[in-house]
Motif scaffolding. Structure first.
Motif, PDB file in Angstrom:
ATOM      1  N   GLN A 130       0.854  -1.177   0.000  1.00 50.58           N
ATOM      2  CA  GLN A 130       0.000   0.000   0.000  1.00 50.58           C
ATOM      3  C   GLN A 130       0.890   1.226   0.000  1.00 50.58           C
ATOM      4  O   GLN A 130       1.737   1.380   0.886  1.00 50.58           O
ATOM      5  N   MET A 131       0.693   2.094  -0.986  1.00 50.62           N
ATOM      6  CA  MET A 131       1.545   3.268  -1.141  1.00 50.62           C
ATOM      7  C   MET A 131       0.704   4.530  -0.986  1.00 50.62           C
ATOM      8  O   MET A 131      -0.243   4.747  -1.749  1.00 50.62           O
ATOM      9  N   ASN A 132       1.038   5.315   0.014  1.00 49.96           N
ATOM     10  CA  ASN A 132       0.329   6.573   0.284  1.00 49.96           C
ATOM     11  C   ASN A 132       1.279   7.752   0.118  1.00 49.96           C
ATOM     12  O   ASN A 132       2.499   7.582   0.089  1.00 49.96           O
ATOM     13  N   SER A 133       0.704   8.930   0.004  1.00 55.13           N
ATOM     14  CA  SER A 133       1.498  10.157  -0.131  1.00 55.13           C
ATOM     15  C   SER A 133       2.560  10.001  -1.209  1.00 55.13           C
ATOM     16  O   SER A 133       3.735  10.325  -1.002  1.00 55.13           O
ATOM     17  N   LEU A 134       2.145   9.517  -2.329  1.00 55.38           N
ATOM     18  CA  LEU A 134       3.089   9.215  -3.405  1.00 55.38           C
ATOM     19  C   LEU A 134       3.747  10.470  -3.954  1.00 55.38           C
ATOM     20  O   LEU A 134       3.128  11.548  -4.021  1.00 55.38           O
ATOM     21  N   LYS A 135       4.991  10.323  -4.357  1.00 58.45           N
ATOM     22  CA  LYS A 135       5.794  11.411  -4.906  1.00 58.45           C
ATOM     23  C   LYS A 135       6.228  11.035  -6.325  1.00 58.45           C
ATOM     24  O   LYS A 135       6.333   9.841  -6.648  1.00 58.45           O
ATOM     25  N   PRO A 136       6.524  12.021  -7.147  1.00 57.46           N
ATOM     26  CA  PRO A 136       7.003  11.698  -8.499  1.00 57.46           C
ATOM     27  C   PRO A 136       8.217  10.784  -8.486  1.00 57.46           C
ATOM     28  O   PRO A 136       8.375   9.937  -9.383  1.00 57.46           O
ATOM     29  N   GLU A 137       9.066  10.915  -7.485  1.00 62.34           N
ATOM     30  CA  GLU A 137      10.264  10.065  -7.409  1.00 62.34           C
ATOM     31  C   GLU A 137       9.951   8.618  -7.061  1.00 62.34           C
ATOM     32  O   GLU A 137      10.845   7.769  -7.081  1.00 62.34           O
ATOM     33  N   ASP A 138       8.699   8.320  -6.742  1.00 59.89           N
ATOM     34  CA  ASP A 138       8.293   6.931  -6.530  1.00 59.89           C
ATOM     35  C   ASP A 138       7.989   6.224  -7.852  1.00 59.89           C
ATOM     36  O   ASP A 138       7.744   5.012  -7.866  1.00 59.89           O
ATOM     37  N   THR A 139       7.990   6.972  -8.934  1.00 58.97           N
ATOM     38  CA  THR A 139       7.731   6.386 -10.251  1.00 58.97           C
ATOM     39  C   THR A 139       8.785   5.333 -10.578  1.00 58.97           C
ATOM     40  O   THR A 139       9.985   5.598 -10.507  1.00 58.97           O
ATOM     41  N   ALA A 140       8.334   4.131 -10.898  1.00 58.93           N
ATOM     42  CA  ALA A 140       9.243   3.021 -11.184  1.00 58.93           C
ATOM     43  C   ALA A 140       8.427   1.796 -11.572  1.00 58.93           C
ATOM     44  O   ALA A 140       7.197   1.789 -11.444  1.00 58.93           O
ATOM     45  N   VAL A 141       9.128   0.776 -12.015  1.00 61.45           N
ATOM     46  CA  VAL A 141       8.530  -0.547 -12.120  1.00 61.45           C
ATOM     47  C   VAL A 141       8.729  -1.228 -10.774  1.00 61.45           C
ATOM     48  O   VAL A 141       9.846  -1.285 -10.261  1.00 61.45           O
ATOM     49  N   TYR A 142       7.646  -1.711 -10.216  1.00 65.76           N
ATOM     50  CA  TYR A 142       7.685  -2.354  -8.910  1.00 65.76           C
ATOM     51  C   TYR A 142       7.652  -3.870  -9.077  1.00 65.76           C
ATOM     52  O   TYR A 142       6.801  -4.400  -9.807  1.00 65.76           O
ATOM     53  N   TYR A 143       8.574  -4.544  -8.383  1.00 61.66           N
ATOM     54  CA  TYR A 143       8.701  -5.991  -8.448  1.00 61.66           C
ATOM     55  C   TYR A 143       8.511  -6.600  -7.069  1.00 61.66           C
ATOM     56  O   TYR A 143       9.030  -6.073  -6.086  1.00 61.66           O
ATOM     57  N   CYS A 144       7.804  -7.703  -7.012  1.00 65.46           N
ATOM     58  CA  CYS A 144       7.809  -8.482  -5.781  1.00 65.46           C
ATOM     59  C   CYS A 144       8.798  -9.631  -5.946  1.00 65.46           C
ATOM     60  O   CYS A 144       9.100 -10.055  -7.069  1.00 65.46           O
ATOM     61  N   ALA A 145       9.297 -10.110  -4.819  1.00 61.53           N
ATOM     62  CA  ALA A 145      10.301 -11.154  -4.839  1.00 61.53           C
ATOM     63  C   ALA A 145      10.190 -12.011  -3.594  1.00 61.53           C
ATOM     64  O   ALA A 145       9.722 -11.539  -2.549  1.00 61.53           O
ATOM     65  N   ALA A 146      10.620 -13.242  -3.730  1.00 60.23           N
ATOM     66  CA  ALA A 146      10.584 -14.203  -2.628  1.00 60.23           C
ATOM     67  C   ALA A 146      11.995 -14.650  -2.309  1.00 60.23           C
ATOM     68  O   ALA A 146      12.792 -14.923  -3.212  1.00 60.23           O
ATOM     69  N   THR A 147      12.293 -14.733  -1.011  1.00 60.27           N
ATOM     70  CA  THR A 147      13.620 -15.161  -0.596  1.00 60.27           C
ATOM     71  C   THR A 147      13.540 -16.279   0.433  1.00 60.27           C
ATOM     72  O   THR A 147      12.686 -16.249   1.336  1.00 60.27           O
ATOM     73  N   SER A 148      14.462 -17.231   0.307  1.00 57.51           N
ATOM     74  CA  SER A 148      14.587 -18.305   1.294  1.00 57.51           C
ATOM     75  C   SER A 148      15.673 -17.985   2.316  1.00 57.51           C
ATOM     76  O   SER A 148      15.973 -18.804   3.188  1.00 57.51           O
ATOM     77  N   ALA A 149      16.253 -16.799   2.213  1.00 55.61           N
ATOM     78  CA  ALA A 149      17.307 -16.398   3.147  1.00 55.61           C
ATOM     79  C   ALA A 149      16.759 -16.337   4.570  1.00 55.61           C
ATOM     80  O   ALA A 149      15.574 -16.068   4.784  1.00 55.61           O
ATOM     81  N   VAL A 150      17.629 -16.563   5.514  1.00 55.08           N
ATOM     82  CA  VAL A 150      17.247 -16.502   6.924  1.00 55.08           C
ATOM     83  C   VAL A 150      16.878 -15.058   7.276  1.00 55.08           C
ATOM     84  O   VAL A 150      17.538 -14.119   6.845  1.00 55.08           O
ATOM     85  N   GLY A 151      15.818 -14.918   8.062  1.00 53.94           N
ATOM     86  CA  GLY A 151      15.388 -13.580   8.448  1.00 53.94           C
ATOM     87  C   GLY A 151      14.526 -12.941   7.387  1.00 53.94           C
ATOM     88  O   GLY A 151      14.102 -13.585   6.422  1.00 53.94           O
ATOM     89  N   PHE A 152      14.255 -11.670   7.536  1.00 53.92           N
ATOM     90  CA  PHE A 152      13.390 -10.980   6.578  1.00 53.92           C
ATOM     91  C   PHE A 152      13.930  -9.617   6.180  1.00 53.92           C
ATOM     92  O   PHE A 152      13.415  -9.015   5.248  1.00 53.92           O
ATOM     93  N   ARG A 153      14.983  -9.137   6.825  1.00 53.84           N
ATOM     94  CA  ARG A 153      15.529  -7.829   6.478  1.00 53.84           C
ATOM     95  C   ARG A 153      16.538  -7.989   5.353  1.00 53.84           C
ATOM     96  O   ARG A 153      17.690  -7.596   5.482  1.00 53.84           O
ATOM     97  N   THR A 154      16.083  -8.592   4.291  1.00 55.49           N
ATOM     98  CA  THR A 154      16.961  -8.891   3.164  1.00 55.49           C
ATOM     99  C   THR A 154      16.782  -7.804   2.124  1.00 55.49           C
ATOM    100  O   THR A 154      15.772  -7.763   1.432  1.00 55.49           O
ATOM    101  N   THR A 155      17.767  -6.928   2.009  1.00 55.24           N
ATOM    102  CA  THR A 155      17.654  -5.772   1.120  1.00 55.24           C
ATOM    103  C   THR A 155      18.394  -5.947  -0.202  1.00 55.24           C
ATOM    104  O   THR A 155      18.220  -5.136  -1.105  1.00 55.24           O
ATOM    105  N   LEU A 156      19.216  -6.967  -0.306  1.00 58.05           N
ATOM    106  CA  LEU A 156      19.983  -7.187  -1.525  1.00 58.05           C
ATOM    107  C   LEU A 156      19.182  -8.025  -2.514  1.00 58.05           C
ATOM    108  O   LEU A 156      18.742  -9.130  -2.203  1.00 58.05           O
ATOM    109  N   ALA A 157      19.021  -7.493  -3.720  1.00 54.20           N
ATOM    110  CA  ALA A 157      18.231  -8.193  -4.730  1.00 54.20           C
ATOM    111  C   ALA A 157      18.801  -9.574  -5.043  1.00 54.20           C
ATOM    112  O   ALA A 157      18.048 -10.510  -5.326  1.00 54.20           O
ATOM    113  N   ILE A 158      20.112  -9.706  -4.981  1.00 54.10           N
ATOM    114  CA  ILE A 158      20.748 -10.972  -5.342  1.00 54.10           C
ATOM    115  C   ILE A 158      20.357 -12.094  -4.401  1.00 54.10           C
ATOM    116  O   ILE A 158      20.472 -13.277  -4.734  1.00 54.10           O
TER     117      ILE A 158
END
Length: 125
Positions: A82-110
């Motif tokens: 859910q995206m609120n207070s959207l700004k022009p700089e939020d313009t992009a293609v948005y992707y969802c992704a699934a990771t089997s890495a331990v934890g959930f604070r996984t910020t690296l796309a790789i």
């Protein structure tokens, strides 16, 4: 194998709201932490938000904290942004992704194993 399909992108004015969804195939959705990334032409894919397997914990990029909310419904095999207070700089293609890495604070796309095809979000000024 997990297949991810995003939906819900579109055009919105600055200050507006938009919600994007990502539906996953398979019975193992709840075993993956999920994330949302975004990408603009010529730039690397940027982490936006992630959520734990059970949905109880979330993590956000500083640029969207307080404006975006990630959630998931394991019964529906779906993750939302859910995206609120959207700004022009939020313009992009948005992707969802699934990771089997331990934890959930996984910020690296790789570190993400599966990706959706992306959905365009355009914020006009």
């Amino acid at each position: 194998q997990v297949q991810l399909v995003e939906s819900g992108g579109g055009l919105v004015q600055a200050g507006g709201s938009l919600s994007v969804s990502c539906a996953a195939s398979g019975r193992t959705f709840s075993t993956y932490a999920m994330g949302w990334f975004r990408q603009t032409p010529g730039k690397e894919r940027e982490f936006v938000a992630s959520i734990s397997r059970g949905g109880g914990s979330t993590y956000y990029a500083d640029s969207v904290k307080g404006r975006f909310t990630i959630s998931r419904d394991n019964a529906k095999n779906t993750v939302y942004l859910q995206m609120n207070s959207l700004k022009p700089e939020d313009t992009a293609v948005y992707y969802c992704a699934a990771t089997s890495a331990v934890g959930f604070r996984t910020t690296l796309a790789i570190r993400y194993d599966y990706w959706g095809q992306g959905t365009q979000v355009t914020v006009s000024s």
